[in-house]
Design an enzyme around this catalytic site. Structure first.
Site, PDB file in Angstrom:
ATOM      1  N   HIS A  88       0.850  -1.199   0.000  1.00 14.44           N
ATOM      2  CA  HIS A  88       0.000   0.000   0.000  1.00 14.44           C
ATOM      3  C   HIS A  88       0.883   1.246   0.000  1.00 14.44           C
ATOM      4  O   HIS A  88       2.029   1.204   0.449  1.00 14.44           O
ATOM      5  CB  HIS A  88      -0.950   0.018   1.207  1.00 14.44           C
ATOM      6  CG  HIS A  88      -0.261  -0.183   2.515  1.00 14.44           C
ATOM      7  ND1 HIS A  88       0.106  -1.415   2.985  1.00 14.44           N
ATOM      8  CD2 HIS A  88       0.147   0.706   3.461  1.00 14.44           C
ATOM      9  CE1 HIS A  88       0.706  -1.289   4.143  1.00 14.44           C
ATOM     10  NE2 HIS A  88       0.752  -0.002   4.466  1.00 14.44           N
ATOM     11  N   HIS A 139       1.017   5.184   1.284  1.00 13.21           N
ATOM     12  CA  HIS A 139       0.435   6.232   2.133  1.00 13.21           C
ATOM     13  C   HIS A 139       0.506   7.569   1.390  1.00 13.21           C
ATOM     14  O   HIS A 139       1.548   7.904   0.819  1.00 13.21           O
ATOM     15  CB  HIS A 139       1.248   6.409   3.419  1.00 13.21           C
ATOM     16  CG  HIS A 139       1.231   5.241   4.341  1.00 13.21           C
ATOM     17  ND1 HIS A 139       0.418   5.189   5.439  1.00 13.21           N
ATOM     18  CD2 HIS A 139       1.943   4.084   4.340  1.00 13.21           C
ATOM     19  CE1 HIS A 139       0.629   4.036   6.087  1.00 13.21           C
ATOM     20  NE2 HIS A 139       1.551   3.361   5.445  1.00 13.21           N
TER      21      HIS A 139
END
Ligand code: 5GP
Ligand code: ZN
Length: 137
Positions: free
Chosen positions: A99, A101
């Protein structure tokens, strides 16, 4: 991947504050944000980290992160944005599903992103340069 929370969130099995979705990605609000509006760009397919993610998907993901950063600047009047991406426990990765941020920043906010600088001799720099460059051939 069974029992991966981000697989479940990305597929919509677990609800999230979704701000964008397409066939490959979901962008959600982080449940414990560093700043209000902190987003996570999550691929729907499971990849552990940057060393394992398909490069086409990665390219798409970083473009979505760019769009998210622009949207944060407009929507929240953010002064800046940090793009962070952790790989491995030692690097602070707590969810083992790749992922990105995207963290909006505001002048004078209390977000801390820091590392201690280290000093090395010219010989050490030369040696490490050779080592890494060799692997990039
Ligand atoms: P990492 O430390 O792996 O780079 O980041 C994981 C991030 O996922 C953390 O910022 C954490 O707050 C967020 N997170 C963990 N579980 C959930 C969840 O169930 N929902 C949402 N929206 N964010 C989560
Ligand atoms: Zn997963």
């Amino acid at each position: 991947m069974d029992n991966c929370i981000f697989c479940k969130i990305a597929e919509g099995e677990i609800p999230s504050n979704t701000i964008y979705e397409d066939e490959d990605f979901r962008v959600i609000l982080d449940i414990s944000p560093a700043n209000i509006g902190h987003c996570l760009v999550i691929p729907k397919k499971h990849f552990k980290d940057i060393t394992e993610i398909d490069s086409e998907i990665l390219s798409k993901g970083i473009k979505i992160a760019q769009k998210t950063a622009k949207a944060q600047k407009k929507a929240l009047n953010a002064d800046g944005v940090n793009i962070l991406q952790n790989n491995g426990e030692s690097a602070g990765q707590t969810v083992n599903h790749f992922h990105i941020h995207v963290i909006p920043r505001f002048k004078g906010d209390d977000v801390v992103i820091e590392f201690n600088s280290k000093e090395h001799s010219n010989e050490e720099f030369a040696e490490i340069k050779e080592k890494i460059a060799k692997e990039l051939q």
